[in-house]
Each structure stands twice: as C-alpha cells, then as structure tokens.
Design an enzyme around this catalytic site. Sequence first.
Site, mmCIF file in Angstrom:
data_model
loop_
_atom_site.group_PDB
_atom_site.id
_atom_site.type_symbol
_atom_site.label_atom_id
_atom_site.label_comp_id
_atom_site.label_asym_id
_atom_site.label_seq_id
_atom_site.Cartn_x
_atom_site.Cartn_y
_atom_site.Cartn_z
ATOM 1 N N CYS A 9 20.902 9.026 41.219
ATOM 2 C CA CYS A 9 21.473 7.888 40.729
ATOM 3 C C CYS A 9 20.509 7.382 39.752
ATOM 4 O O CYS A 9 21.046 7.083 38.808
ATOM 5 C CB CYS A 9 21.704 6.736 41.602
ATOM 6 N N HIS A 20 19.511 1.992 44.805
ATOM 7 C CA HIS A 20 20.640 2.710 44.130
ATOM 8 C C HIS A 20 20.444 1.920 42.657
ATOM 9 O O HIS A 20 20.328 0.781 42.303
ATOM 10 C CB HIS A 20 21.994 2.219 44.472
#
Length: 303
Positions: free
Chosen positions: A111, A189
């Site tokens: 990510c 994330h």
Amino acid sequence: MASEAQSSHEGAGARPRKNPRWLPLESNPDILNEFMERVGVTTSAKFTDVVSLAPELLGMIPEPVLAVCLLFPSKAVRKPRLEQLAGQHVARRAPPSSFFLTQHSEFGNACGTIAAVHAVGNLARGGQIDLQPGSPIDVYLAESAGKDADQLGWDLANATTLHEASEEAAKSKRSQTKTPGRSDKVDGHFVVFVAIEGRLVELDGCMGFPIDHGPAESVLQAAASVIRDQFIALAPNNPNFSVMALCPSEDSGGRGARSSDATSLDDTKVSQLAAMGFDPAAAAAVLASCGGDIDTAVSLLCG
C-alpha cells in the site's frame, strides 16, 4: 536501460505468474523519497513529516503541497469508513481524469508503494512533476492509457523494475524500524490525497474507486480536515496515525517555496533536532515558525 524497463511489463494486464507479494514501506519521508528517486521522478519535491494537523501549525509546511500521504490503523478505521461510504461510489466518484489502480490481494503489503504511484501518476498527468524519460515509472504510466483500475493493478504487480525499486527502498539503511516480512500481517495502511481538476481526491487501491472530497484550494488544508474528521475521529485515542506532505524542497524555486530570507536558520539547530530523530525539513520549518527557539521547536515537534 529502456529494454530493462520494457521487459518489466511482459505479460502486462494478466495475473502475475509468480507470487508478487511486496515488502511494506515504512512511514518515513526518506523511504518514500528514495523510492521516487529510484523509479525516475526528477522534480525536486520531497516528502516531509507533518508534525501536527492543527490548522495554526500547518503553516510550517512549505507550499504548494502537491500530495498528502496518510498511514492509518486499518483495523480501527477501515470498517467504519466503508460503512460511511456505502452506496456513495457514484456520488463521490472523482473526476474521470483520475489515475487509479486496484490493490489486488496478491500484492501483500504494497500500500505504501501504491500510494506513491498514485501520487506520481496523477501529478505527472497534471504536469506538476517531471519524470525521467524511459524510467520505470515513465514506462508504466505511458502504458496505462485506456486501461481500467484492475488492469493497472496487475500491470504494477508485473512491473519488475518498480517492484525492485520498492524492495530496495523498503530495505534501505534509512529505515528506522525493522522491515516486516512479505506475508506478515501489518495493520497500518497508506492512502494519498491529491488535487485533480481542483477537487481533493483520496486514492486508496483497496476502496474500489477514487473518492472525491470536494473543492481544494489547498491540498494540505483540505486533506488535513478530511484526516481529522473522517479518520482520526474514528479512533481518537489510537496513536498509529502518521502524515507526510509532498512539497517543494528548498532548492526547487517553486511557487510557495520558502525564500532564503525566511530560511536563514542556524544550521546547527537543525542538525541538533535531526540528531534527536526529527525530520530535518520539518525541524527547519518549525524553527522558522518559532523564530529559531530550539526549546519551542522541540515542544512543537513532540506535540
């Protein structure tokens, strides 16, 4: 060099033949800057830490900010955010010119890399950053025309030279923490915010579509508001949020870059703060805002 970049895209658009699981990038400006340099970004803009989202302290960050990168605790935030956005994929969809790719589950912990690629892809399309012709990111973006988000995701998974650049950045000596393994479960994330056609757009390859957050005169101010209200508010006591801004470096000469008069700081003080573990660019900005008082700078950087 060109043949190497081209060979990295063999089989583009198809599922990768080998497991492409990527190492996670640390939420560290040095790591993202190293990745961007490795893949072919030539514009002298750099990521720097955003030490506070308080509106009065955001002025420490040199403008114009081109992108804002957020690391958030997925377990605490993901589910309630999905509930907030349920049924809004049409009303909240960003301008069609947005560059957006899907983060397929086979990527693993990619990510951070995908956030950087999202930022570079959109800023390059908008003419806000320059790329080295024939570089890995230039080749990848040149081949993106007409492809949907799923195809772009598989193309990135197959882009060997981009994968190698991400791996090298993840294992950089500049990292401040031990790099987790490819298959380790990582709660943090990354997403990134950029301005597209005057709109603030959130780019998260796991969300299914680029999210429009409305007009954005200032990417930094608009993104900070979204982060405060739609991310941190969901887990206000969780310390695992981190924000970085992509902004002009002091030698860029770009609009909004700090002038030499405004940055005539004592280099020793910046070095002292850097030795304490603070990002040098953030330290310089904070020192400028508090008249060079190092005690006040430490308090602000720690706050």
